[in-house]
Each structure stands twice: as structure tokens, then as C-alpha cells.
Design a protein around this motif. Structure first.
Motif, mmCIF file in Angstrom:
data_model
loop_
_atom_site.group_PDB
_atom_site.id
_atom_site.type_symbol
_atom_site.label_atom_id
_atom_site.label_comp_id
_atom_site.label_asym_id
_atom_site.label_seq_id
_atom_site.Cartn_x
_atom_site.Cartn_y
_atom_site.Cartn_z
ATOM 1 N N SER A 191 -39.611 15.242 -28.819
ATOM 2 C CA SER A 191 -38.298 15.881 -28.766
ATOM 3 C C SER A 191 -38.455 17.401 -28.670
ATOM 4 N N THR A 192 -37.389 18.048 -28.232
ATOM 5 C CA THR A 192 -37.393 19.505 -28.077
ATOM 6 C C THR A 192 -36.592 20.145 -29.202
ATOM 7 N N GLY A 193 -37.149 21.149 -29.811
ATOM 8 C CA GLY A 193 -36.453 21.893 -30.858
ATOM 9 C C GLY A 193 -36.285 23.340 -30.449
ATOM 10 N N CYS A 194 -35.505 24.063 -31.212
ATOM 11 C CA CYS A 194 -35.363 25.495 -30.946
ATOM 12 C C CYS A 194 -35.302 26.250 -32.263
ATOM 13 N N VAL A 195 -35.676 27.512 -32.216
ATOM 14 C CA VAL A 195 -35.767 28.328 -33.423
ATOM 15 C C VAL A 195 -35.486 29.777 -33.057
ATOM 16 N N THR A 196 -34.925 30.506 -33.982
ATOM 17 C CA THR A 196 -34.729 31.937 -33.807
ATOM 18 C C THR A 196 -34.801 32.620 -35.163
ATOM 19 N N GLY A 197 -34.884 33.918 -35.149
ATOM 20 C CA GLY A 197 -34.936 34.678 -36.390
ATOM 21 C C GLY A 197 -33.881 35.759 -36.412
ATOM 22 N N ILE A 198 -33.350 36.024 -37.595
ATOM 23 C CA ILE A 198 -32.392 37.115 -37.781
ATOM 24 C C ILE A 198 -32.795 37.911 -39.012
ATOM 25 N N ILE A 199 -32.252 39.101 -39.134
ATOM 26 C CA ILE A 199 -32.404 39.918 -40.336
ATOM 27 C C ILE A 199 -31.019 40.171 -40.902
ATOM 28 N N ILE A 200 -30.834 39.928 -42.212
ATOM 29 C CA ILE A 200 -29.564 40.235 -42.872
ATOM 30 C C ILE A 200 -29.834 41.175 -44.040
ATOM 31 N N GLY A 201 -28.816 41.934 -44.429
ATOM 32 C CA GLY A 201 -28.984 42.868 -45.533
ATOM 33 C C GLY A 201 -27.731 42.986 -46.372
ATOM 34 N N ASP A 202 -27.912 43.363 -47.639
ATOM 35 C CA ASP A 202 -26.784 43.705 -48.508
ATOM 36 C C ASP A 202 -27.183 44.928 -49.332
ATOM 37 N N GLU A 203 -26.438 45.228 -50.371
ATOM 38 C CA GLU A 203 -26.711 46.435 -51.154
ATOM 39 C C GLU A 203 -28.036 46.364 -51.908
ATOM 40 N N THR A 204 -28.616 45.147 -52.027
ATOM 41 C CA THR A 204 -29.849 44.990 -52.798
ATOM 42 C C THR A 204 -31.100 44.893 -51.932
ATOM 43 N N GLY A 205 -30.947 44.831 -50.611
ATOM 44 C CA GLY A 205 -32.120 44.748 -49.750
ATOM 45 C C GLY A 205 -31.816 43.994 -48.474
ATOM 46 N N LYS A 206 -32.880 43.628 -47.752
ATOM 47 C CA LYS A 206 -32.728 42.848 -46.526
ATOM 48 C C LYS A 206 -33.841 41.813 -46.463
ATOM 49 N N ILE A 207 -33.626 40.784 -45.603
ATOM 50 C CA ILE A 207 -34.572 39.668 -45.573
ATOM 51 C C ILE A 207 -34.521 38.995 -44.209
ATOM 52 N N LYS A 208 -35.653 38.408 -43.816
ATOM 53 C CA LYS A 208 -35.711 37.646 -42.575
ATOM 54 C C LYS A 208 -35.192 36.233 -42.829
ATOM 55 N N VAL A 209 -34.477 35.687 -41.850
ATOM 56 C CA VAL A 209 -33.961 34.323 -41.920
ATOM 57 C C VAL A 209 -34.397 33.590 -40.655
ATOM 58 N N THR A 210 -35.003 32.414 -40.811
ATOM 59 C CA THR A 210 -35.372 31.568 -39.677
ATOM 60 C C THR A 210 -34.353 30.445 -39.539
ATOM 61 N N LEU A 211 -33.788 30.304 -38.346
ATOM 62 C CA LEU A 211 -32.758 29.303 -38.082
ATOM 63 C C LEU A 211 -33.308 28.266 -37.119
ATOM 64 N N TRP A 212 -33.084 26.994 -37.440
ATOM 65 C CA TRP A 212 -33.643 25.901 -36.653
ATOM 66 C C TRP A 212 -32.555 25.126 -35.915
ATOM 67 N N ASP A 213 -32.870 24.705 -34.701
ATOM 68 C CA ASP A 213 -32.060 23.783 -33.894
ATOM 69 C C ASP A 213 -30.598 24.219 -33.778
ATOM 70 N N ASN A 214 -29.642 23.413 -34.258
ATOM 71 C CA ASN A 214 -28.232 23.756 -34.071
ATOM 72 C C ASN A 214 -27.868 25.088 -34.706
ATOM 73 N N LYS A 215 -28.506 25.419 -35.815
ATOM 74 C CA LYS A 215 -28.199 26.691 -36.484
ATOM 75 C C LYS A 215 -28.671 27.872 -35.648
#
Length: 373
Positions: free
Chosen positions: A199-223
């Protein structure tokens, strides 16, 4: 409040407290010492036709309790999915998250109840009473509805729900079923891959931040596909993610099919700490703010895997110095549209010693770019 008084409060004045205590004594005598006072009180309440006296708070759900009953509000409901049983029939399953003022827990629904989620008969905001058994799931404890279990909607009941959101600064390794909100700072192009099962999958990455810092988020398939509906600067919420160690040793959030992404009704504030250009050292990441004092233009190239690429070099100055910033990919479009005199903010740019041994910065997908004025 004692357990006995708490149980008495739940019977709603069917008998006086004195009569209730007398019935408890009689029940204990009938049982011949086979139950304690609390158990006798529960039996009396049941005899009086009162349901729900065994209800507990979600925070008290544990594996050793096995069968549980609790009152809660549906926080989120996932789309049901179909599967084939061994006997050839088609089943349906979905999960909902139910919360009260002490926490939240996943509840797994099968067939008719899963269909009720699809039709909207069970939806976010409904207050329900759940009877089921506890088991360990992939992301923590779950409640399943076995023989004798079930769900009933409690019209007129009110449940205050604990805010499940944690700040980015509180995110730690090993968390499951976690929720947070932040400003979308950057997003990566979606990448497809082939799984071992073909099967075929997909993935992407985003960066989000708030007043306390920022973090990388990995999103899979439909997300990964859903994030296309959001733009940098949007305040978003991530629900039911889990944490993993990233390749560089940092903590990142991962969101798969069990997770959710949605716009946040609560705006999130995020402000970067800026470094002066004159203080930049090689092989580090920085956030800089300055005035555009030169634009070299766009250069197109072909990557090693044969894909087209673009870059645009811009010179930025502040009161401490001047530096060349190379904008890659989509950021090259932003840089190309700049004018001399624009003030911009660039975050998460990596420093290096470049052409002619001069310091320069590189802005890739992890970076964010914004025109200030």
C-alpha cells in the motif's frame, strides 16, 4: 463526604437518611457478614431502583477495576471504519473520547453503536453513561463494551470537561493520547512512500509554537492531506497524538489516523527570540529580523533525484551587520516577491560558512518567513 453519605445523596430522597441506614443494617444482617457497609449501601440503592451509584470518575479508571461505569461528555468522535469478519460479514468499529472534570478516556464502539456515530445519534457534546470493561490500548487505557455493557444518553445531565490541552513546553517523551494547540509556523511538502504490504502512504511535517516553545509534528496519511487546509499563522489544535524521539534526539509529536487536526477557537500567541546578525556563529539555528538590502534573484536547479528546485538569495541588515540568506523551495517564492527596504522575520535558519568564507544562513522547510512592514 463519606462513601455512605455519597451513595445516599444519589438516591434522590426516596427514603430518609435514617431509613436508609436502617436498610443498610438489615442488608448486612441478611448477607451474614459477606459484605461491608459500602457494598450493602450499594445493594440497598439498587433495590430502591437507583441506577448509576457505581459510577466513578474517569481519573479512577484502572486495569484492576475491570468493569467500570462512568458519566462523561463526548469530546471527539472518529469516523467509523468497516472490516471483514472471519464469517464473511462486515463489521463496523470506531472510537470516541469521553471526558469529565478529571480527565478523558477512549471508548471503543462496535456495529450499531459505531453506526450511531456516523448518523449523528451519538456526537460531540452528548452526555452519556458508559458501562464496560477496561483494557490496555495502543495509546493508554480504553473502555470496551462487552456483555452487560452499553451506552445511554443522559438528557439534562451536565458534565464539566477538563481541558485536555497541554502547552508545548509540557510535551514529553512517551506521551499517548495527548492534545495541544499552537500556531502553525511552517509545513513541509507531502511525501509518499510504499509500505511492506504494497500500500501507499504519505507523510509530512509541520512546526507549531505557543508561548512556551515550539515543536515538530509528523502527520501521517489522511492527516498529512488535511494540513493543506491550513496556512502558517493559523491557530490549530492537535488531538490524540503521541510522542516519539526525533532523529536529532528531540521530542516530536506524531498524529496518525486516530488523531485529529482542527482550527482552534482560542487564538495562540507565539513570539520568536531574535538574534543580532553580528552575533551569529556557524552551524547553529537562529531567528533573525532585519531590513532587505539586496536581492540576488531566483536560481533554478535539478535535485539529485531529478526533481526541479528553486532558491533565492537575499541580503538582510540590522544595526549589527549584514548577512546573506538563501531561501529554498517555496520560501524562494516569498523571497522573490520582496523589495529593498522590506522588514522581515526569518526563523529556524541554519548558519554556515559559505562562498568566500563568509557567514550565510539557509532557510528550508523548517524555517518560517514573514514580512513585518
Amino acid at each position: 463526604m463519606s462513601d455512605i453519605l455519597d451513595i445516599y445523596e444519589k438516591i434522590g430522597g426516596k427514603v430518609t437518611q435514617k431509613e436508609f441506614n436502617k436498610l443498610i443494617d438489615e442488608k448486612m444482617e441478611i448477607m451474614g457478614g459477606l459484605c461491608d457497609e459500602r457494598t450493602a449501601a450499594l445493594l440497598v440503592a439498587h433495590d430502591l431502583g437507583v441506577e448509576g451509584v457505581n459510577a466513578i470518575k474517569i481519573i479512577d479508571i484502572s486495569l484492576d477495576k475491570k468493569n467500570v461505569e462512568f458519566l462523561g461528555k463526548i469530546i471527539s468522535a472518529f469516523e467509523p471504519r468497516e472490516f471483514n469478519r472471519n464469517d464473511g460479514t462486515v463489521g463496523k468499529v470506531c472510537t470516541i473520547t469521553v471526558g469529565d472534570e478529571t480527565g478523558d478516556v477512549r471508548v471503543t464502539l462496535w456495529d450499531e453503536l459505531a453506526e450511531a456515530v456516523k448518523t449523528g445519534d451519538l456526537k460531540e457534546g452528548d452526555v452519556i453513561r458508559v458501562k464496560g470493561y477496561v483494557k490496555e490500548g495502543q495509546q493508554g487505557l480504553e473502555v470496551h463494551l462487552g456483555r452487560g455493557g452499553g451506552i445511554s444518553k443522559e438528557e439534562g445531565e451536565t458534565v464539566n470537561v477538563k481541558d485536555p490541552m497541554i502547552s508545548i513546553g509540557e510535551v514529553q517523551l512517551g506521551m499517548g493520547n495527548m492534545c495541544t494547540r499552537g500556531v502553525l509556523l511552517s509545513k513541509q511538502d507531502i511525501r509518499t512512500f510504499n509500505r511492506k504490504d504494497g500500500s501507499t502512504g504519505c507523510v509530512t511535517g509541520i512546526i507549531i509554537g505557543d508561548e512556551t516553545g515550539k515543536i515538530k509534528v509528523t502527520l501521517w496519511d489522511n492527516k498529512a492531506k488535511e494540513i493543506d487546509g491550513f496556512e502558517p499563522g493559523d491557530s490549530i489544535e492537535l488531538l490524540h497524538g503521541y510522542t516519539r524521539e526525533s532523529f536529532d534526539g528531540s521530542v516530536e509529536i506524531q498524529v496518525g489516523n486516530r488523531g485529529m487536526i482542527r482550527m482552534s477557537e482560542i487564538p495562540v500567541r507565539y513570539e520568536e527570540k531574535v538574534t543580532k546578525i553580528g552575533e551569529i556563529e556557524p552551524d547553529k539555528f537562529y531567528n533573525i529580523k532585519g531590513i532587505v538590502t539586496g536581492i540576488d534573484g531566483v536560481r533554478e536547479f535539478t535535485t539529485r533525484d531529478g526533481k526541479p528546485g528553486r532558491l533565492c538569495s537575499v541580503h538582510i541588515s540590522d544595526d549589527s551587520g549584514r548577512i546573506r540568506v538563501v531561501f529554498w523551495g517555496e520560501h524562494a517564492n516569498f523571497a522573490e516577491a520582496l523589495s529593498i527596504g522590506d522588514e522581515i522575520l526569518v526563523t529556524d535558519v541554519q548558519s554556515r560558512v559559505g562562498f568566500r568564507d563568509e557567514m550565510e544562513l539557509s532557510a528550508n522547510w523548517r524555517s518560517t518567513v514573514r514580512r513585518l512592514k
